[in-house]
Scaffold this active site. Sequence first.
Site, PDB file in Angstrom:
ATOM      1  N   PHE A  87      -0.466  16.345   3.983  1.00 28.18           N
ATOM      2  CA  PHE A  87      -0.873  15.618   2.791  1.00 28.18           C
ATOM      3  C   PHE A  87       0.313  15.500   1.841  1.00 28.18           C
ATOM      4  O   PHE A  87       0.907  16.492   1.453  1.00 28.18           O
ATOM      5  CB  PHE A  87      -2.063  16.286   2.103  1.00 28.18           C
ATOM      6  CG  PHE A  87      -2.852  15.304   1.290  1.00 28.18           C
ATOM      7  CD1 PHE A  87      -3.744  14.439   1.910  1.00 28.18           C
ATOM      8  CD2 PHE A  87      -2.655  15.200  -0.076  1.00 28.18           C
ATOM      9  CE1 PHE A  87      -4.442  13.483   1.170  1.00 28.18           C
ATOM     10  CE2 PHE A  87      -3.362  14.258  -0.828  1.00 28.18           C
ATOM     11  CZ  PHE A  87      -4.253  13.398  -0.204  1.00 28.18           C
TER      12      PHE A  87
ATOM     13  N   ARG B 161       0.747  11.949  -9.339  1.00 27.76           N
ATOM     14  CA  ARG B 161       1.244  10.576  -9.151  1.00 27.76           C
ATOM     15  C   ARG B 161       2.600  10.367  -9.819  1.00 27.76           C
ATOM     16  O   ARG B 161       3.389   9.526  -9.405  1.00 27.76           O
ATOM     17  CB  ARG B 161       0.260   9.563  -9.749  1.00 27.76           C
ATOM     18  CG  ARG B 161      -1.059   9.464  -8.995  1.00 27.76           C
ATOM     19  CD  ARG B 161      -1.811   8.203  -9.436  1.00 27.76           C
ATOM     20  NE  ARG B 161      -3.216   8.223  -9.083  1.00 27.76           N
ATOM     21  CZ  ARG B 161      -3.711   7.852  -7.897  1.00 27.76           C
ATOM     22  NH1 ARG B 161      -2.904   7.451  -6.938  1.00 27.76           N
ATOM     23  NH2 ARG B 161      -5.006   7.891  -7.664  1.00 27.76           N
TER      24      ARG B 161
ATOM     25  N   ASP C 251      -2.749   5.942   6.850  1.00 28.68           N
ATOM     26  CA  ASP C 251      -3.111   7.136   7.621  1.00 28.68           C
ATOM     27  C   ASP C 251      -3.749   6.636   8.918  1.00 28.68           C
ATOM     28  O   ASP C 251      -3.064   6.421   9.911  1.00 28.68           O
ATOM     29  CB  ASP C 251      -4.037   8.006   6.777  1.00 28.68           C
ATOM     30  CG  ASP C 251      -4.391   9.327   7.438  1.00 28.68           C
ATOM     31  OD1 ASP C 251      -3.908   9.569   8.550  1.00 28.68           O
ATOM     32  OD2 ASP C 251      -5.148  10.114   6.845  1.00 28.68           O
TER      33      ASP C 251
ATOM     34  N   GLU D 108       0.854  -1.190   0.000  1.00 28.56           N
ATOM     35  CA  GLU D 108       0.000   0.000   0.000  1.00 28.56           C
ATOM     36  C   GLU D 108       0.888   1.237   0.000  1.00 28.56           C
ATOM     37  O   GLU D 108       2.018   1.205   0.491  1.00 28.56           O
ATOM     38  CB  GLU D 108      -0.908  -0.086   1.241  1.00 28.56           C
ATOM     39  CG  GLU D 108      -1.745   1.117   1.574  1.00 28.56           C
ATOM     40  CD  GLU D 108      -2.830   1.457   0.573  1.00 28.56           C
ATOM     41  OE1 GLU D 108      -2.502   1.582  -0.623  1.00 28.56           O
ATOM     42  OE2 GLU D 108      -3.981   1.654   0.993  1.00 28.56           O
ATOM     43  N   ASP D 109       0.385   2.325  -0.559  1.00 24.28           N
ATOM     44  CA  ASP D 109       1.206   3.533  -0.611  1.00 24.28           C
ATOM     45  C   ASP D 109       1.406   4.161   0.768  1.00 24.28           C
ATOM     46  O   ASP D 109       2.532   4.469   1.163  1.00 24.28           O
ATOM     47  CB  ASP D 109       0.619   4.567  -1.598  1.00 24.28           C
ATOM     48  CG  ASP D 109      -0.856   4.895  -1.341  1.00 24.28           C
ATOM     49  OD1 ASP D 109      -1.451   4.332  -0.398  1.00 24.28           O
ATOM     50  OD2 ASP D 109      -1.419   5.716  -2.086  1.00 24.28           O
TER      51      ASP D 109
HETATM   52  P1  IMP Z   1      -6.399   5.200   5.881  1.00 29.95           P
HETATM   53  O1  IMP Z   1      -7.491   4.221   5.595  1.00 29.95           O
HETATM   54  O2  IMP Z   1      -6.854   6.320   6.758  1.00 29.95           O
HETATM   55  O3  IMP Z   1      -5.155   4.522   6.429  1.00 29.95           O
HETATM   56  O4  IMP Z   1      -6.028   5.893   4.504  1.00 29.95           O
HETATM   57  C1  IMP Z   1      -5.241   5.257   3.584  1.00 29.95           C
HETATM   58  C2  IMP Z   1      -5.495   5.739   2.172  1.00 29.95           C
HETATM   59  O5  IMP Z   1      -5.765   7.133   2.137  1.00 29.95           O
HETATM   60  C3  IMP Z   1      -4.261   5.530   1.322  1.00 29.95           C
HETATM   61  O6  IMP Z   1      -4.397   4.347   0.581  1.00 29.95           O
HETATM   62  C4  IMP Z   1      -4.221   6.732   0.432  1.00 29.95           C
HETATM   63  O7  IMP Z   1      -4.853   6.440  -0.793  1.00 29.95           O
HETATM   64  C5  IMP Z   1      -4.995   7.789   1.142  1.00 29.95           C
HETATM   65  N1  IMP Z   1      -4.133   8.789   1.793  1.00 29.95           N
HETATM   66  C6  IMP Z   1      -3.969   9.001   3.110  1.00 29.95           C
HETATM   67  N2  IMP Z   1      -3.110   9.999   3.353  1.00 29.95           N
HETATM   68  C7  IMP Z   1      -2.705  10.431   2.130  1.00 29.95           C
HETATM   69  C8  IMP Z   1      -1.776  11.461   1.718  1.00 29.95           C
HETATM   70  O8  IMP Z   1      -1.150  12.187   2.500  1.00 29.95           O
HETATM   71  N3  IMP Z   1      -1.612  11.576   0.376  1.00 29.95           N
HETATM   72  C9  IMP Z   1      -2.257  10.803  -0.546  1.00 29.95           C
HETATM   73  N4  IMP Z   1      -3.124   9.833  -0.191  1.00 29.95           N
HETATM   74  C10 IMP Z   1      -3.350   9.654   1.140  1.00 29.95           C
HETATM   75 MG    MG Z   2      -4.436   4.314  -1.634  1.00 33.76          MG
END
Ligand code: IMP
Ligand code: MG
Length: 171
Positions: A148, A161, A99, A95-96
């Site tokens: 972000f 991207r 958060d 995963e990238d």
């Molecule tokens: P989570 O479910 O809150 O952990 O969010 C994860 C997803 O939110 C990642 O797969 C990203 O696609 C997106 N995301 C969260 N923070 C960022 C950021 O700073 N930049 C770009 N995408 C983000």
């Molecule tokens: Mg993502």
Amino acid sequence: MPPKELISAAAIAKRVAELAREIDAGIPPGPLTVVGVLRGAFIFMADLVRALPREMTCDFLGVRSYGDATVSSGVVEITSDLAAPIAGRHVLLVEDIADTGLTLRYLLDLLSARGPASVHTCVLLSKPSLQKGTAPIDFVGFDAPDKFVVGYGLDAAQVYRNLPYIAVIDP
Ligand code: IMP
Ligand code: MG
């Protein structure tokens, strides 16, 4: 003006090579499927698998977690499923960024229910908002600031991207 650089392309390349060594040592021998979460992980995964010197298959999960907003909706939608079964295989979920960790948690449960030999998780970036216990992350590239970030696969409303480095933006 391009967004402000946070992690250079050279620093990413160095860390990805290290990560690949950690992953190779950390995942037992046996059939391996590397699963990338689209679209954010596509560039990271491309570099990571080329640094992993073992036999594997590559597969992808299409996921929509935020829509085009920059705050978590808490809702994960599968837009495209794996092409092949993972039963009996070691799985590395790539995963990238984590958060809150909710997306990873959801995907981990989804894959674990399909009878894999093991599931390990790898994220390029981990934010401080990651709640302990939400999802176990086995391999982390970098700790990210509570901002972000874009580039190297990560987007803001689908843009940036293709930046070869990771940058911070004001959404
Ligand atoms: P989570 O479910 O809150 O952990 O969010 C994860 C997803 O939110 C990642 O797969 C990203 O696609 C997106 N995301 C969260 N923070 C960022 C950021 O700073 N930049 C770009 N995408 C983000
Ligand atoms: Mg993502």
